[in-house]
Design a protein around this motif. Structure first.
Motif, short mmCIF file in Angstrom:
data_model
loop_
_atom_site.label_atom_id
_atom_site.label_comp_id
_atom_site.label_asym_id
_atom_site.label_seq_id
_atom_site.Cartn_x
_atom_site.Cartn_y
_atom_site.Cartn_z
N ARG A 231 46.95 27.83 64.01
CA ARG A 231 45.53 27.72 63.59
C ARG A 231 45.17 29.36 63.76
N ASP A 232 45.72 30.51 64.04
CA ASP A 232 45.51 31.83 64.09
C ASP A 232 46.18 32.08 62.74
N LYS A 233 45.51 33.16 62.19
CA LYS A 233 46.10 33.70 60.96
C LYS A 233 47.43 34.35 61.11
N ILE A 234 48.34 34.10 60.23
CA ILE A 234 49.80 34.88 60.49
C ILE A 234 49.44 36.62 60.41
N TYR A 235 50.12 36.98 61.32
CA TYR A 235 50.10 38.66 61.53
C TYR A 235 48.68 38.77 62.10
N SER A 236 48.14 38.10 62.82
CA SER A 236 46.76 38.24 63.35
C SER A 236 47.01 39.28 64.71
N GLU A 237 48.35 39.31 65.01
CA GLU A 237 48.68 40.51 66.05
C GLU A 237 48.42 41.86 65.58
N CYS A 238 48.34 42.09 64.11
CA CYS A 238 48.25 43.30 63.65
C CYS A 238 46.72 43.70 63.38
N ARG A 239 46.37 45.05 63.59
CA ARG A 239 45.25 45.44 63.49
C ARG A 239 44.34 45.56 62.13
N ASN A 240 45.42 45.73 61.30
CA ASN A 240 44.85 46.01 59.60
C ASN A 240 45.89 45.84 58.66
N ARG A 241 45.44 45.84 57.50
CA ARG A 241 46.44 45.54 56.30
C ARG A 241 47.70 46.43 56.26
N VAL A 242 47.43 47.75 56.66
CA VAL A 242 48.44 48.58 56.54
C VAL A 242 49.52 48.47 57.79
N GLU A 243 49.14 47.85 58.78
CA GLU A 243 50.10 47.51 59.78
C GLU A 243 50.76 46.35 59.53
N ILE A 244 50.27 45.41 58.83
CA ILE A 244 50.99 44.07 58.22
C ILE A 244 51.99 44.54 57.26
N GLN A 245 51.49 45.33 56.20
CA GLN A 245 52.36 45.73 55.32
C GLN A 245 53.73 46.47 55.97
N SER A 246 53.32 47.38 56.99
CA SER A 246 54.52 47.93 57.61
C SER A 246 55.40 47.15 58.16
N ARG A 247 55.09 46.04 58.87
CA ARG A 247 55.92 45.09 59.35
C ARG A 247 56.74 44.18 58.64
N VAL A 248 56.07 44.03 57.48
CA VAL A 248 56.71 43.10 56.41
C VAL A 248 57.55 43.73 55.65
N GLN A 249 57.44 45.12 55.42
CA GLN A 249 58.43 46.02 54.84
C GLN A 249 59.75 46.25 55.67
N ARG A 250 59.55 46.00 57.13
CA ARG A 250 60.73 46.29 58.03
C ARG A 250 61.31 44.83 58.35
N GLY A 251 60.78 44.02 57.70
CA GLY A 251 61.27 42.48 57.94
C GLY A 251 60.94 41.77 59.19
N VAL A 252 60.00 42.47 59.71
CA VAL A 252 59.25 41.92 61.14
C VAL A 252 58.49 40.62 60.74
N LYS A 253 59.00 39.35 61.46
CA LYS A 253 58.17 38.11 61.02
C LYS A 253 57.05 37.98 61.90
N PRO A 254 55.92 37.21 61.52
CA PRO A 254 54.82 37.17 62.41
C PRO A 254 54.91 36.48 63.65
N ASP A 255 54.24 36.88 64.70
CA ASP A 255 54.58 36.08 66.01
C ASP A 255 54.27 34.73 65.87
N ALA A 256 53.50 34.23 64.98
CA ALA A 256 52.93 32.63 65.15
C ALA A 256 54.52 31.82 64.65
N LEU A 257 55.62 32.43 63.97
CA LEU A 257 56.71 31.84 63.69
C LEU A 257 57.66 31.44 65.02
N GLU A 258 57.55 32.25 66.16
CA GLU A 258 57.99 31.97 67.33
C GLU A 258 57.39 30.91 67.96
N ARG A 259 56.00 30.54 67.68
CA ARG A 259 55.33 29.40 68.44
C ARG A 259 55.62 28.07 67.58
N VAL A 260 56.46 28.04 66.43
CA VAL A 260 56.80 26.80 65.76
C VAL A 260 57.86 26.14 66.56
#
Length: 347
Positions: A231-260
């Motif tokens: 129900r939460d947007k993926i990468y909702s743990e990030c504060r902005n798009r720059v932070e999302i982009q940084s995590r994606v570039q480093r191969g860090v998956k969204p927290d929502a994956l661990e809740r599957v």
């Protein structure tokens, strides 16, 4: 009818404008603004009486630098041309398009089919279908069918903006369609891949290295499946798009994956999010047990398959309920015969 009286009639009906033939009419209220250069309005096809979406791609709406604006405008103007060349039941239909050079904004108009319901993200939230495994199976099969069709073209077509917000659903039939082809590109020799396309939370890591192919669409699709489960947007743990982009570039998956927690869906997602060289093609994923098991689920069957053959509703019903080509009666007919026999005995 004079121009003045025609304009007055349109105003009374809530019509903002019509095309040169009078067939397509646009209403005043916009229904979405998918990117800075594109506005979507409701409209009507006066010839068929069918609702349509009237999309305007407007160069002057962008605040980017002139050269960047013009390049993106030209790319977005390729969308209707590309859509009209595609024929697949799970890809949105473009009925017509034309440039409008009379305005200083430089506008291209595009007429597409309208959907009775929202994009898949909003729809799943509205009707509490987040995490609904049967619904997710059916959605995934249709989305993969569209991606397989695109990736099988010569040269392959890459969508580059696969997200639940760009997938639309007809709530009456369950049919889903991939739309928003403004960032799509043919992967031919010399194709310009020197830009980031799509929402960063759905992007594959290799996009940021500018070394990617159609497998990046599969990664985005995997992110769609995570979003179907959350129900939460993926990468909702990030504060902005720059932070999302940084995590994606480093191969860090969204927290929502661990809740599957569903192990079958989690394995399926992991396949989609594998490294570029190990990531399966859409055709491979269509043979995954999660998707194949959807064939045994009795859902609404409408329209034509991607191969062009019409659905045989009665045969599908019989096969689903236990009949088929083996000569025995389908289950529903067996039950009806048994009920008739009981009624005769009572008489």
């Amino acid at each position: 009818m004079s121009g003045s009286s025609s304009s007055q009639a349109m105003l009374r009906c809530g019509v903002a404008e019509a095309d040169s033939t009078g067939r397509y009419e646009r209403y005043h209220m916009s229904i979405s603004n998918p990117h800075p250069m594109k506005i979507v309005y409701e409209g009507i096809d006066q010839l068929t009486g069918i609702k349509i979406n009237w999309c305007k791609i407007v160069l002057g709406l962008s605040t980017e630098e002139e050269e960047t604006r013009k390049k993106k405008f030209n790319d977005y103007c390729d969308e209707p041309w590309l859509l009209q060349s595609l024929q697949h039941e799970n890809i949105i239909i473009c009925y017509n398009y034309w440039p409008d050079d009379t305005h200083t904004l430089n506008t291209v108009h595009m007429i597409t089919e309208a959907f009775s319901s929202e994009n898949l993200r909003d729809y799943s939230l509205k009707y509490n279908l987040v995490g609904n495994k049967q619904a997710i199976r059916r959605w995934c099969k249709q989305i993969l069918s569209a991606l397989d069709y695109l990736h099988s073209q010569n040269p392959p077509i890459m969508h580059r903006d696969v997200s639940l917000e760009n997938i639309f659903i007809n709530g009456n039939t369950g049919k889903v369609k991939l739309g928003e082809f403004g960032a799509a590109i043919k992967l031919e020799e010399g194709a310009d891949l020197q830009e980031f396309a799509g929402a960063p939370e759905y992007m594959a890591p290799e996009i940021f290295q500018l070394d990617y192919n159609q497998k990046a669409d599969i990664y985005s699709f995997g992110m769609c499946v995570i979003q179907m489960m959350s129900r939460d947007k993926i990468y909702s743990e990030c504060r902005n798009r720059v932070e999302i982009q940084s995590r994606v570039q480093r191969g860090v998956k969204p927290d929502a994956l661990e809740r599957v927690t569903d192990t079958e869906i989690r394995r399926f997602i992991d396949f989609c999010l594998a490294g570029q060289n190990d990531r399966p093609a859409a055709s491979d994923l269509l043979r995954n047990p999660l998707i194949l098991s959807e064939d045994g689920f009795q859902g609404i069957q409408t329209g034509k398959s991607s191969s062009g053959s019409a659905d045989a509703d009665e045969r599908q019903c019989e096969m689903t309920l236990g009949g088929g080509g083996g000569g025995s009666k389908p289950l529903w007919r067996q039950k009806l015969s048994k009920l008739s026999s009981i009624m005769r005995k009572k008489k």
